[in-house]
Write an enzyme that holds these catalytic residues in place. Structure first.
Site, PDB file in Angstrom:
ATOM      1  N   HIS A  79      66.291  10.515 155.162  1.00  0.00           N
ATOM      2  CA  HIS A  79      64.909  10.037 154.958  1.00  0.00           C
ATOM      3  C   HIS A  79      64.720   9.368 153.595  1.00  0.00           C
ATOM      4  O   HIS A  79      63.677   8.758 153.360  1.00  0.00           O
ATOM      5  CB  HIS A  79      63.906  11.198 155.059  1.00  0.00           C
ATOM      6  CG  HIS A  79      63.771  11.749 156.443  1.00  0.00           C
ATOM      7  ND1 HIS A  79      63.495  10.955 157.531  1.00  0.00           N
ATOM      8  CD2 HIS A  79      63.872  13.023 156.920  1.00  0.00           C
ATOM      9  CE1 HIS A  79      63.435  11.714 158.631  1.00  0.00           C
ATOM     10  NE2 HIS A  79      63.679  12.963 158.281  1.00  0.00           N
ATOM     11  N   ASP A  88      70.082  12.625 164.350  1.00  0.00           N
ATOM     12  CA  ASP A  88      69.045  13.567 163.919  1.00  0.00           C
ATOM     13  C   ASP A  88      67.775  13.279 164.733  1.00  0.00           C
ATOM     14  O   ASP A  88      67.498  12.130 165.077  1.00  0.00           O
ATOM     15  CB  ASP A  88      68.771  13.362 162.422  1.00  0.00           C
ATOM     16  CG  ASP A  88      67.839  14.408 161.849  1.00  0.00           C
ATOM     17  OD1 ASP A  88      68.321  15.306 161.134  1.00  0.00           O
ATOM     18  OD2 ASP A  88      66.618  14.317 162.092  1.00  0.00           O
TER      19      ASP A  88
HETATM   20 ZN   LIG Z   1      65.669  15.837 161.196  1.00  0.00          ZN
END
Ligand SMILES: [Zn+2]
Length: 372
Positions: free
Chosen positions: A149, A186
């Site tokens: 992220h 993910d």
């Molecule tokens: Zn994640």
């Protein structure tokens, strides 16, 4: 047949000089994970020790290539991150603890552990790029905090440094490797990796993630810009997707795309939070599904004689993570592991998946006819 077989056609890729009959895989361990202390947070120091404990207690430990990482250096981090941001994480290490975003904490020890986690990915790149008989075909970095992220200039979603991005650029700066592919399974979209490489054709980014879900990016129309147009591929998976949908996404989209792109290094952002028992998602992937995904990545890399680096991202159920990560290693190294996943009940088909898959193929197929 001799155990060592010389392989031709290596070209500019410093890999695959010898091929063993059995794939060699292993782990990069991360000591002292309590240094990055997040307290009562889903991303905490209790996530991964159980994975290592299970591996050490199993007969498979003997067959694994086990490595310890070095730290990533600042000059390596700044290939993907702004210098000022890197310094802010270092300051938090000295002056913290502080919240760098609403989900992401850093304090004394965080810079040290995060740079060691990024360094694990660099250690793995070096290892799979070796020209030696005992070169591992793949390595799984059992690291935290996760990284996918984190964009260039900020911490986000439990992530401080973007390990896979720094590893891709390290490989390009160090070895005769021009094209790197990053596959991200993910459950959350790898927005940081996408953002860093959005205009970069030398890194193909392909993400499978639950849609809708945090962080809200990753729609199928986001396909890259400028020179990077077409080199960013998103597969937004409907809630309730399980083994069937994930494997179909790999077979129909990801593998044809990898085939067409022809990478010289494959990196996987492996977040196991799409597992059926994960508290942060609605997906239904089982341990057997993770094994099958890992097998596909390993088969692609070995078919191309390129290295495979797998980096741990999410995965927040500490009871199921050991079995799931063990299954991934079994898929990478072609050995059987216990797949008696209590959450592997035959999931019903995810609503809207066939239509979504068709939309994804159309969006990516505008740039890659192989995926249409
Ligand atoms: Zn994640």
């Amino acid at each position: 047949m001799s155990a060592i077989e010389q392989v031709e056609g290596i070209g500019s890729v410093p890999h695959g000089y010898y091929r063993r009959e059995q794939a060699l895989t292993g782990v990069v361990l991360l000591p002292g994970q309590e240094r990055h202390d997040t307290g009562e947070h889903p991303e905490n120091a209790r996530r991964l020790p159980g994975v290592v404990q299970r591996l050490r207690a199993s007969a498979d430990w003997e067959r694994l290539f086990v490595m310890h990482p070095r730290h990533a250096r600042v000059e390596e981090l700044v290939r993907s991150h702004d210098t000022r941001y890197v310094e802010s994480v270092r300051r938090a290490d000295r002056d913290g603890p502080v919240w760098l975003d609403t989900d992401t904490k850093a304090g004394p020890g965080s810079f040290d552990l995060a740079t060691l986690a990024t360094g694990a990915a660099l250690t793995a790149v070096d290892a799979v790029a070796m020209e030696a008989y005992w070169r591992p075909d793949s390595l799984f970095c059992l690291t935290r905090p996760p990284g996918h992220h984190a964009p260039a200039d900020r911490a986000m979603g439990f992530c401080l440094f973007n390990h896979v991005s720094v590893a891709a650029r390290y490989a390009q700066a160090t070895y005769p490797i021009e094209r790197v592919a990053i596959v991200d399974w993910d459950v959350h979209h790898g927005n940081g990796t996408q953002e860093i490489h959005y205009d970069d054709p030398s890194v193909l980014f392909c993400s499978l993630h639950q849609w809708p879900l945090y962080p809200g990016t990753g729609w199928l129309e986001e396909t890259g810009e400028g020179a990077g147009a077409g080199f960013n591929a998103n597969v937004p998976m409907p809630p309730g997707s399980g083994d069937r949908e994930y494997l179909e996404a790999l077979d129909a989209v990801v593998l044809p795309l990898l085939d067409a792109y022809d990478p010289q290094l494959l990196i996987v952002s492996a977040g196991q939070d799409c597992h059926a028992a994960d508290p942060l998602s609605n997906q239904l992937v089982s341990a057997a599904g993770f094994r099958a995904m890992a097998e596909r990545m390993a088969a692609f890399a070995s078919g191309r004689k390129i290295g495979l680096v797998v980096v741990h991202e999410g995965g927040y159920n500490v009871s199921t993570l050991p079995q799931v990560d063990h299954a991934i290693l079994g898929g990478l190294g072609s050995f059987a592991t216990d797949l008696e996943d209590p959450f592997a009940a035959d999931a019903p088909p995810a609503e809207g998946w066939p239509e979504r898959l068709a939309e994804v193929r159309r969006a990516i197929g505008r740039h890659w006819p192989e995926v249409r």
